[in-house]
Design an enzyme around this catalytic site. Structure first.
Site, mmCIF file in Angstrom:
data_model
loop_
_atom_site.group_PDB
_atom_site.id
_atom_site.type_symbol
_atom_site.label_atom_id
_atom_site.label_comp_id
_atom_site.label_asym_id
_atom_site.label_seq_id
_atom_site.Cartn_x
_atom_site.Cartn_y
_atom_site.Cartn_z
ATOM 1 N N LYS A 75 30.065 38.700 59.827
ATOM 2 C CA LYS A 75 30.018 37.201 59.404
ATOM 3 C C LYS A 75 30.806 36.474 60.279
ATOM 4 O O LYS A 75 31.772 36.432 60.792
ATOM 5 C CB LYS A 75 30.780 37.121 58.071
ATOM 6 C CG LYS A 75 31.168 35.794 57.503
ATOM 7 C CD LYS A 75 31.887 35.500 56.342
ATOM 8 C CE LYS A 75 32.153 34.147 56.054
ATOM 9 N NZ LYS A 75 33.147 34.104 54.988
ATOM 10 N N PRO A 93 32.468 27.999 61.515
ATOM 11 C CA PRO A 93 32.636 29.263 62.195
ATOM 12 C C PRO A 93 34.205 29.460 62.477
ATOM 13 O O PRO A 93 34.846 28.785 62.094
ATOM 14 C CB PRO A 93 31.925 28.893 63.405
ATOM 15 C CG PRO A 93 32.144 27.532 63.797
ATOM 16 C CD PRO A 93 32.229 26.904 62.380
ATOM 17 N N LEU A 336 42.627 39.715 41.402
ATOM 18 C CA LEU A 336 42.362 38.598 40.275
ATOM 19 C C LEU A 336 43.183 38.095 39.397
ATOM 20 O O LEU A 336 43.262 37.310 38.731
ATOM 21 C CB LEU A 336 40.897 38.824 39.684
ATOM 22 C CG LEU A 336 39.674 39.155 40.649
ATOM 23 C CD1 LEU A 336 38.465 39.416 40.104
ATOM 24 C CD2 LEU A 336 39.352 37.523 41.360
ATOM 25 N N GLY A 348 39.163 35.515 48.132
ATOM 26 C CA GLY A 348 39.669 36.262 47.104
ATOM 27 C C GLY A 348 40.102 37.640 47.539
ATOM 28 O O GLY A 348 41.385 38.238 47.280
HETATM 29 C C1 LIG Z 1 31.875 34.933 41.207
HETATM 30 C C2 LIG Z 1 32.609 35.753 42.268
HETATM 31 C C3 LIG Z 1 32.683 35.851 43.624
HETATM 32 C C4 LIG Z 1 33.569 36.296 44.500
HETATM 33 N N1 LIG Z 1 33.088 36.502 45.798
HETATM 34 C C5 LIG Z 1 34.106 36.901 46.612
HETATM 35 C C6 LIG Z 1 33.750 36.671 48.249
HETATM 36 O O1 LIG Z 1 32.718 36.537 48.678
HETATM 37 N N2 LIG Z 1 34.807 36.916 48.952
HETATM 38 C C7 LIG Z 1 36.008 37.415 48.389
HETATM 39 O O2 LIG Z 1 36.876 37.713 49.191
HETATM 40 N N3 LIG Z 1 36.263 37.396 47.212
HETATM 41 C C8 LIG Z 1 35.306 37.178 46.303
HETATM 42 N N4 LIG Z 1 35.375 37.319 44.912
HETATM 43 C C9 LIG Z 1 36.688 37.648 44.626
HETATM 44 C C10 LIG Z 1 36.797 39.184 44.566
HETATM 45 O O3 LIG Z 1 35.596 39.722 43.747
HETATM 46 C C11 LIG Z 1 38.233 39.916 44.046
HETATM 47 O O4 LIG Z 1 38.952 39.302 44.618
HETATM 48 C C12 LIG Z 1 38.190 41.566 44.067
HETATM 49 O O5 LIG Z 1 36.751 42.208 44.078
HETATM 50 C C13 LIG Z 1 39.068 42.128 43.710
HETATM 51 O O6 LIG Z 1 38.871 42.329 42.201
HETATM 52 P P1 LIG Z 1 40.041 42.931 41.408
HETATM 53 O O7 LIG Z 1 39.996 44.276 42.019
HETATM 54 O O8 LIG Z 1 41.345 42.234 41.151
HETATM 55 O O9 LIG Z 1 39.610 43.174 40.007
HETATM 56 P P2 LIG Z 1 38.389 43.920 39.309
HETATM 57 O O10 LIG Z 1 37.289 44.109 40.167
HETATM 58 O O11 LIG Z 1 38.134 43.411 37.802
HETATM 59 O O12 LIG Z 1 39.034 45.249 38.770
HETATM 60 C C14 LIG Z 1 40.078 45.519 37.673
HETATM 61 C C15 LIG Z 1 40.211 46.927 37.305
HETATM 62 O O13 LIG Z 1 41.172 46.900 36.479
HETATM 63 C C16 LIG Z 1 40.752 48.099 35.683
HETATM 64 N N5 LIG Z 1 41.340 47.881 34.607
HETATM 65 C C17 LIG Z 1 41.164 46.821 33.652
HETATM 66 N N6 LIG Z 1 41.898 47.112 32.336
HETATM 67 C C18 LIG Z 1 42.347 48.388 32.294
HETATM 68 C C19 LIG Z 1 43.159 49.132 31.530
HETATM 69 N N7 LIG Z 1 43.419 48.851 30.376
HETATM 70 N N8 LIG Z 1 43.577 50.461 31.926
HETATM 71 C C20 LIG Z 1 43.008 51.088 33.189
HETATM 72 N N9 LIG Z 1 42.356 50.096 34.022
HETATM 73 C C21 LIG Z 1 42.051 48.939 33.564
HETATM 74 C C22 LIG Z 1 39.127 48.204 35.842
HETATM 75 O O14 LIG Z 1 38.420 49.477 35.461
HETATM 76 C C23 LIG Z 1 39.076 47.701 37.518
HETATM 77 O O15 LIG Z 1 39.003 48.882 37.906
HETATM 78 C C24 LIG Z 1 34.732 36.674 43.922
HETATM 79 C C25 LIG Z 1 35.076 36.694 42.683
HETATM 80 C C26 LIG Z 1 34.038 36.131 41.783
HETATM 81 C C27 LIG Z 1 34.423 36.181 40.254
#
Ligand SMILES: Cc1cc2nc3c(=O)[nH]c(=O)nc-3n(C[C@H](O)[C@H](O)[C@H](O)COP(=O)(O)OP(=O)(O)OC[C@H]3O[C@@H](n4cnc5c(N)ncnc54)[C@H](O)[C@@H]3O)c2cc1C
Length: 503
Positions: A75, A93, A336, A348
């Site tokens: 990218k 860019p 998140l 993110g």
């Molecule tokens: C629409 C959208 C588009 C995005 N696009 C981008 C992008 O282009 N670039 C970028 O940098 N970021 C982007 N993001 C952000 C990015 O997706 C997140 O920052 C990244 O994926 C991290 O997610 P996470 O690990 O915090 O949460 P999640 O992927 O939701 O993971 C949560 C974890 O917690 C676990 N969990 C939850 N409850 C429990 C429990 N009780 N016991 C055990 N485990 C549990 C789940 O099993 C899972 O493994 C985007 C987000 C969205 C919503």
């Protein structure tokens, strides 16, 4: 001594945190990831920021090791389509603006030319490289050189499949000694002070730790659910709170791979197009005040995948904002669960990287120094507040106001202090002293490029330029097309390079 870190959540945040902490502290600190086999990860998050390379270099993996596992591509920036008006486009860019004398080319362009349609092509080389679908690396692996800036910037970030990255990091982390418990956390134990003492899992009993990292995504299970930390919504200034995503197969050999993310403004938000190696990730980010999920899905399908009803849409409700504090007692939220602004500038994963880098620098001992924890919270909050303001600029500055959604972007509340900054930028472009004043990942050149590209450049050039010799600036602008031509000759197509990398 803090000896045991327990991370809840096995998404991108959980595994980036685990592998980073493992690299930082080795065997001295035990790291455990507890990950639900039932609750899925968010399933999106495909475009990144150019500083992401520091993460991979810190954990010690080369592109040729991880990229093929993650459908990764390059990218070079973001192409904004239809933001000024339908049919227009410009690039943001990873390329700083060249400086001539006391002023950069954006100031000179405003003095000499001022045609907004031509700004990025007059002042920057990466837009031409993007149009030609070139790879930032030659087939021998050497990096693109010859961009214009005096302080050239590392020219690229990655697109990748976030779920595959989490899987790759799971393998890497567990091979290096990270403990992995695939189970649900069903209860959280606290001591008499309210600090987290242990987790209770469904099938693996209790998991004890000193420091707990909440990577449970939008749930914020520990930080908000157990510790009750307040979540500060940004929806008053950034109203997009939903997204719908599709994964679209792509014939790369025939159509090539665009080395950029595209953000296309549509009636009630914008659509991302992220070319990976093998497919395109696409999604419509919108506000439910202006668009229903059904309309959003129909709009996305018509735009990105007409005639492909078999592709499954992923509807996502987004929690936009941040925790008042991301580190509370012995719990740190990363990912998140800590905060999120919509994905317009792909921040993110940058937030995750920033959070874990700062966690290593601020790693506690048994004294849990409140001053250090306070500073950590201030830094994490500033990064998110700064990006929030940068994104608000995208909507406020976009010349487009042809639908109720776009009309509302012009009258909505602004973050504190931003109205004064916007007022100033009508007379002079932003610089390091007039943008959001704390580290948030974006440099002044980004604010300048966005302001001009969106059609909100200052009313007139800087008066000082009428007294200056413009010949060096004109020569620099005239050199841009020649440099672009040379780069197009030297660099392979993005598809050809990635094809070779993927064997
Ligand atoms: C629409 C959208 C588009 C995005 N696009 C981008 C992008 O282009 N670039 C970028 O940098 N970021 C982007 N993001 C952000 C990015 O997706 C997140 O920052 C990244 O994926 C991290 O997610 P996470 O690990 O915090 O949460 P999640 O992927 O939701 O993971 C949560 C974890 O917690 C676990 N969990 C939850 N409850 C429990 C429990 N009780 N016991 C055990 N485990 C549990 C789940 O099993 C899972 O493994 C985007 C987000 C969205 C919503």
């Amino acid at each position: 001594m803090i000896r045991k870190v327990v991370i809840v959540g096995g998404g991108t945040a959980g595994w980036m945190t685990a592998t980073y902490l493992n690299r930082a502290f080795g065997d001295s600190v035990s790291v455990t990831v507890v990950e639900s086999p039932r609750i899925s990860t968010i399933g999106v998050g495909e475009a990144t920021f150019s500083t992401i390379r520091h993460f991979f270099s810190y954990i010690g993996v080369e592109e040729r090791e991880w990229m093929p596992h993650c459908s990764a591509s390059y990218k070079l920036g973001i192409r904004f389509e239809n933001w000024r008006a339908p049919g227009t486009h410009f690039y943001h860019p990873f390329e700083r603006l060249p400086v001539c004398g006391d002023f950069d080319l954006a100031d000179w362009w405003l003095h000499l030319d001022g045609k907004v349609e031509e700004f990025d092509r007059r002042c920057l080389v990466i837009p031409g490289v993007c149009d030609a679908q070139r790879s930032p690396r030659r087939l021998d692996g050497s990096l693109l050189t010859g961009t214009m800036g005096e302080a050239p910037q590392f020219p690229y970030a990655y697109h990748f499949d976030a779920a595959l990255l989490a899987t790759y990091l799971t393998g890497l982390g567990t091979a290096r000694g990270v403990h992995h418990v695939r189970d649900d956390v069903v209860e959280v134990g606290q001591d008499e002070r309210g600090w987290i003492s242990h987790l209770v899992t469904k099938e693996h009993g209790e998991v004890r730790g000193d420091l707990f990292v909440d990577c449970t995504g939008f749930r914020g299970m520990l930080i908000n659910g157990v510790l009750g930390e307040e979540f500060l919504s940004f929806e008053d200034v950034l109203p997009n709170n939903r997204a719908v995503a599709l994964r679209v197969p792509h014939d790369m050999a025939a159509r090539g791979i665009d080395p950029y993310t595209t953000a296309t403004a549509v009636d009630a938000g914008w659509i991302w197009t992220i070319p990976l190696f093998g497919r395109v990730g696409t999604g419509y980010v919108y506000s439910d005040q202006f668009c229903s999920p059904e309309t959003a899905e129909a709009t996305l399908r018509a735009f990105a995948a007409p005639g492909r009803p078999e592709l499954q849409a992923n509807h996502i409700r987004m929690r936009i904002g941040r925790n008042r504090r991301s580190w509370v007692r012995n719990c740190v939220a990363i990912g998140l669960s800590s905060g999120f602004v919509e994905p317009l500038e792909s921040t993110g994963i940058f937030f995750i990287q920033h959070g874990v880098e700062q966690l290593v620098r601020s790693f506690p001992d048994e004294n849990w120094d409140e001053r250090v924890i306070g500073a950590y919270n201030d830094k994490v909050a500033a990064v998110m507040d700064g990006v929030k303001e940068f994104l608000v600029l995208h909507y406020r500055a976009a010349a487009r106001d042809d639908t109720p959604y776009w009309k509302a972007t012009k009258t909505r509340a602004l973050p504190p202090g931003m109205d004064r900054r916007l007022e100033l930028w009508r007379s002079m472009l932003p610089d390091a002293t007039t943008i959001y004043p704390h580290f948030h990942g974006f440099e002044p050149y980004s604010w300048r490029i966005m302001l001009i590209g969106l059609g909100a450049q200052p009313d007139r050039p800087l008066p000082a330029l009428a007294h200056a010799d413009a010949s060096a600036a004109l020569a620099a602008m005239d050199a841009v097309p020649r440099r672009v031509e040379r780069l197009i000759e030297e660099l392979p197509g993005c598809h050809a390079y990635l094809d070779q990398l993927n064997g």
